[in-house]
Scaffold this motif. Structure first.
Motif, PDB file in Angstrom:
ATOM      1  N   PRO A  51      20.604 -45.890  24.879  1.00  0.00           N
ATOM      2  CA  PRO A  51      21.364 -46.560  23.774  1.00  0.00           C
ATOM      3  C   PRO A  51      20.771 -47.969  23.309  1.00  0.00           C
ATOM      4  O   PRO A  51      20.594 -48.936  24.139  1.00  0.00           O
ATOM      5  CB  PRO A  51      22.901 -46.876  24.527  1.00  0.00           C
ATOM      6  CG  PRO A  51      22.849 -45.692  25.541  1.00  0.00           C
ATOM      7  CD  PRO A  51      21.218 -45.629  26.074  1.00  0.00           C
ATOM      8  N   THR A  52      20.472 -48.072  22.126  1.00  0.00           N
ATOM      9  CA  THR A  52      19.806 -49.049  21.608  1.00  0.00           C
ATOM     10  C   THR A  52      20.415 -49.432  20.074  1.00  0.00           C
ATOM     11  O   THR A  52      20.610 -48.679  19.305  1.00  0.00           O
ATOM     12  CB  THR A  52      18.438 -49.031  21.335  1.00  0.00           C
ATOM     13  OG1 THR A  52      17.763 -48.673  22.632  1.00  0.00           O
ATOM     14  CG2 THR A  52      17.576 -50.123  20.859  1.00  0.00           C
ATOM     15  N   TYR A  53      20.678 -50.723  20.044  1.00  0.00           N
ATOM     16  CA  TYR A  53      21.355 -51.132  18.692  1.00  0.00           C
ATOM     17  C   TYR A  53      20.450 -52.196  18.092  1.00  0.00           C
ATOM     18  O   TYR A  53      20.279 -53.363  18.891  1.00  0.00           O
ATOM     19  CB  TYR A  53      22.758 -51.589  18.960  1.00  0.00           C
ATOM     20  CG  TYR A  53      23.686 -50.507  19.347  1.00  0.00           C
ATOM     21  CD1 TYR A  53      24.372 -49.762  18.464  1.00  0.00           C
ATOM     22  CD2 TYR A  53      23.973 -50.049  20.743  1.00  0.00           C
ATOM     23  CE1 TYR A  53      25.415 -48.800  18.807  1.00  0.00           C
ATOM     24  CE2 TYR A  53      24.571 -49.172  20.966  1.00  0.00           C
ATOM     25  CZ  TYR A  53      25.280 -48.273  20.132  1.00  0.00           C
ATOM     26  OH  TYR A  53      26.012 -47.197  20.456  1.00  0.00           O
ATOM     27  N   GLN A  54      20.304 -52.241  16.819  1.00  0.00           N
ATOM     28  CA  GLN A  54      19.529 -53.159  16.271  1.00  0.00           C
ATOM     29  C   GLN A  54      20.338 -54.303  15.310  1.00  0.00           C
ATOM     30  O   GLN A  54      21.414 -53.840  14.875  1.00  0.00           O
ATOM     31  CB  GLN A  54      18.565 -52.640  15.415  1.00  0.00           C
ATOM     32  CG  GLN A  54      17.609 -53.722  14.606  1.00  0.00           C
ATOM     33  CD  GLN A  54      16.425 -53.157  13.992  1.00  0.00           C
ATOM     34  OE1 GLN A  54      15.755 -52.179  14.520  1.00  0.00           O
ATOM     35  NE2 GLN A  54      16.009 -53.612  12.687  1.00  0.00           N
ATOM     36  N   ILE A  55      20.249 -55.645  15.418  1.00  0.00           N
ATOM     37  CA  ILE A  55      21.066 -56.515  14.944  1.00  0.00           C
ATOM     38  C   ILE A  55      20.117 -57.320  13.838  1.00  0.00           C
ATOM     39  O   ILE A  55      19.110 -57.707  14.513  1.00  0.00           O
ATOM     40  CB  ILE A  55      21.608 -57.511  15.875  1.00  0.00           C
ATOM     41  CG1 ILE A  55      22.567 -56.741  16.834  1.00  0.00           C
ATOM     42  CG2 ILE A  55      22.548 -58.572  15.006  1.00  0.00           C
ATOM     43  CD1 ILE A  55      22.951 -57.745  18.092  1.00  0.00           C
ATOM     44  N   SER A  56      20.616 -57.202  12.576  1.00  0.00           N
ATOM     45  CA  SER A  56      19.840 -57.814  11.535  1.00  0.00           C
ATOM     46  C   SER A  56      20.634 -59.029  10.851  1.00  0.00           C
ATOM     47  O   SER A  56      21.906 -58.644  10.350  1.00  0.00           O
ATOM     48  CB  SER A  56      19.353 -56.937  10.381  1.00  0.00           C
ATOM     49  OG  SER A  56      18.623 -55.834  11.039  1.00  0.00           O
ATOM     50  N   ILE A  57      20.259 -59.992  10.876  1.00  0.00           N
ATOM     51  CA  ILE A  57      20.971 -61.090   9.954  1.00  0.00           C
ATOM     52  C   ILE A  57      20.053 -61.452   8.745  1.00  0.00           C
ATOM     53  O   ILE A  57      18.874 -61.796   8.990  1.00  0.00           O
ATOM     54  CB  ILE A  57      21.071 -62.235  11.036  1.00  0.00           C
ATOM     55  CG1 ILE A  57      21.684 -62.000  12.173  1.00  0.00           C
ATOM     56  CG2 ILE A  57      21.799 -63.323  10.172  1.00  0.00           C
ATOM     57  CD1 ILE A  57      22.247 -63.029  13.209  1.00  0.00           C
ATOM     58  N   GLY A  58      20.548 -61.310   7.537  1.00  0.00           N
ATOM     59  CA  GLY A  58      20.043 -61.763   6.554  1.00  0.00           C
ATOM     60  C   GLY A  58      18.723 -60.862   6.181  1.00  0.00           C
ATOM     61  O   GLY A  58      17.834 -61.312   5.584  1.00  0.00           O
ATOM     62  N   GLY A  59      18.776 -59.425   6.597  1.00  0.00           N
ATOM     63  CA  GLY A  59      17.692 -58.800   6.373  1.00  0.00           C
ATOM     64  C   GLY A  59      16.589 -58.738   7.467  1.00  0.00           C
ATOM     65  O   GLY A  59      15.858 -57.781   7.264  1.00  0.00           O
ATOM     66  N   GLU A  60      16.845 -59.720   8.393  1.00  0.00           N
ATOM     67  CA  GLU A  60      15.639 -59.908   9.442  1.00  0.00           C
ATOM     68  C   GLU A  60      15.937 -59.531  10.544  1.00  0.00           C
ATOM     69  O   GLU A  60      17.418 -59.849  11.012  1.00  0.00           O
ATOM     70  CB  GLU A  60      15.221 -61.381   9.516  1.00  0.00           C
ATOM     71  CG  GLU A  60      14.785 -62.008   8.124  1.00  0.00           C
ATOM     72  CD  GLU A  60      13.193 -61.496   7.969  1.00  0.00           C
ATOM     73  OE1 GLU A  60      12.674 -61.152   8.816  1.00  0.00           O
ATOM     74  OE2 GLU A  60      12.903 -61.201   6.733  1.00  0.00           O
ATOM     75  N   THR A  61      15.396 -58.816  11.457  1.00  0.00           N
ATOM     76  CA  THR A  61      15.681 -58.373  12.896  1.00  0.00           C
ATOM     77  C   THR A  61      16.002 -59.680  13.662  1.00  0.00           C
ATOM     78  O   THR A  61      15.115 -60.531  13.774  1.00  0.00           O
ATOM     79  CB  THR A  61      14.664 -57.489  13.647  1.00  0.00           C
ATOM     80  OG1 THR A  61      14.393 -56.317  12.602  1.00  0.00           O
ATOM     81  CG2 THR A  61      14.956 -57.141  14.854  1.00  0.00           C
ATOM     82  N   ALA A  62      17.306 -59.704  14.150  1.00  0.00           N
ATOM     83  CA  ALA A  62      17.661 -60.832  15.112  1.00  0.00           C
ATOM     84  C   ALA A  62      17.682 -60.611  16.383  1.00  0.00           C
ATOM     85  O   ALA A  62      17.321 -61.388  17.386  1.00  0.00           O
ATOM     86  CB  ALA A  62      19.007 -61.354  14.641  1.00  0.00           C
ATOM     87  N   ALA A  63      17.739 -59.161  16.659  1.00  0.00           N
ATOM     88  CA  ALA A  63      17.926 -58.710  18.405  1.00  0.00           C
ATOM     89  C   ALA A  63      17.905 -57.322  18.441  1.00  0.00           C
ATOM     90  O   ALA A  63      18.505 -56.529  17.749  1.00  0.00           O
ATOM     91  CB  ALA A  63      19.043 -59.471  19.002  1.00  0.00           C
ATOM     92  N   GLN A  64      17.484 -56.689  19.431  1.00  0.00           N
ATOM     93  CA  GLN A  64      17.823 -55.302  19.970  1.00  0.00           C
ATOM     94  C   GLN A  64      18.688 -55.426  21.293  1.00  0.00           C
ATOM     95  O   GLN A  64      18.394 -56.311  22.213  1.00  0.00           O
ATOM     96  CB  GLN A  64      16.611 -54.594  20.087  1.00  0.00           C
ATOM     97  CG  GLN A  64      15.789 -54.217  18.965  1.00  0.00           C
ATOM     98  CD  GLN A  64      14.977 -53.131  19.044  1.00  0.00           C
ATOM     99  OE1 GLN A  64      14.533 -52.593  20.022  1.00  0.00           O
ATOM    100  NE2 GLN A  64      14.356 -52.403  18.089  1.00  0.00           N
ATOM    101  N   VAL A  65      19.747 -54.696  21.385  1.00  0.00           N
ATOM    102  CA  VAL A  65      20.554 -54.738  22.581  1.00  0.00           C
ATOM    103  C   VAL A  65      20.523 -53.323  22.991  1.00  0.00           C
ATOM    104  O   VAL A  65      20.588 -52.121  22.333  1.00  0.00           O
ATOM    105  CB  VAL A  65      22.164 -54.719  22.033  1.00  0.00           C
ATOM    106  CG1 VAL A  65      22.817 -54.547  23.389  1.00  0.00           C
ATOM    107  CG2 VAL A  65      22.429 -56.009  21.333  1.00  0.00           C
ATOM    108  N   ARG A  66      19.891 -53.241  24.118  1.00  0.00           N
ATOM    109  CA  ARG A  66      19.426 -51.962  25.032  1.00  0.00           C
ATOM    110  C   ARG A  66      20.082 -51.902  26.215  1.00  0.00           C
ATOM    111  O   ARG A  66      20.142 -52.778  26.963  1.00  0.00           O
ATOM    112  CB  ARG A  66      17.786 -52.210  25.343  1.00  0.00           C
ATOM    113  CG  ARG A  66      17.169 -51.762  23.972  1.00  0.00           C
ATOM    114  CD  ARG A  66      15.789 -51.363  24.385  1.00  0.00           C
ATOM    115  NE  ARG A  66      15.215 -52.471  25.007  1.00  0.00           N
ATOM    116  CZ  ARG A  66      14.442 -53.745  24.583  1.00  0.00           C
ATOM    117  NH1 ARG A  66      14.356 -53.597  23.198  1.00  0.00           N
ATOM    118  NH2 ARG A  66      13.938 -54.523  25.410  1.00  0.00           N
TER     119      ARG A  66
END
Length: 155
Positions: A51-66
């Motif tokens: 399970p992986t979730y990608q977090i984007s803020i303002g169109g930029e990748t801020a983090a991946q939660v794995r």
């Protein structure tokens, strides 16, 4: 800063608010999009082995939660941010009781124990931390918990 989040609002498909400790709305959540000044998007990566979730803020990748592969007796996730300052989340997803740390130092705590509302949990974030990133990571965990429950009911 302490925030309050109503659990499992994603599954209901309803709008929800993240409130400050006084009960005033601070962030508005619409489906899988958290809005403030910038748009924040949490997406599940379907191709990932775990399970992986990608977090984007303002169109930029801020983090991946794995999620970690094998973690007996507790849940464990890495919040992979650009650069060397990754965060670790450990605790119980189902009980909404876990800590977020960086380099062995606790930067946030999530718990239902502080609140009297049955379906609400609190997120306490240390001063100087990126509140939006940490809240988004906690929301990604809500999505992960929802997926785990869906899988459990399918079998």
């Amino acid at each position: 800063m302490r925030y309050m989040i109503k659990e499992q609002f994603f599954r209901l498909g309803e709008d929800s608010d993240i409130m400050d400790e006084s009960g005033h709305p601070v962030y508005h959540v619409d489906g899988k999009v958290l809005t403030l000044r910038d748009r924040l998007v949490i997406q599940r990566k379907l191709i990932a082995f775990r399970p992986t979730y990608q977090i984007s803020i303002g169109g930029e990748t801020a983090a991946q939660v794995r999620k970690h592969f094998f973690t007996p007796f507790r849940d464990s996730f890495t919040i992979d941010v650009p650069g060397p300052d990754d965060l670790e989340m450990t605790g119980s997803l189902f009980d909404h009781d876990f800590t977020i740390s960086r380099g062995g130092r606790t930067v946030a705590t999530v718990s239902k124990a502080w609140l009297t509302y049955r379906d609400t949990y609190g997120v306490e974030i240390a001063e100087g931390e990126n509140d939006l990133l940490i809240l988004a990571s906690v929301l990604a965990l809500d999505l992960a918990e929802d997926r785990e429950r869906e899988k459990a009911t399918e079998h």
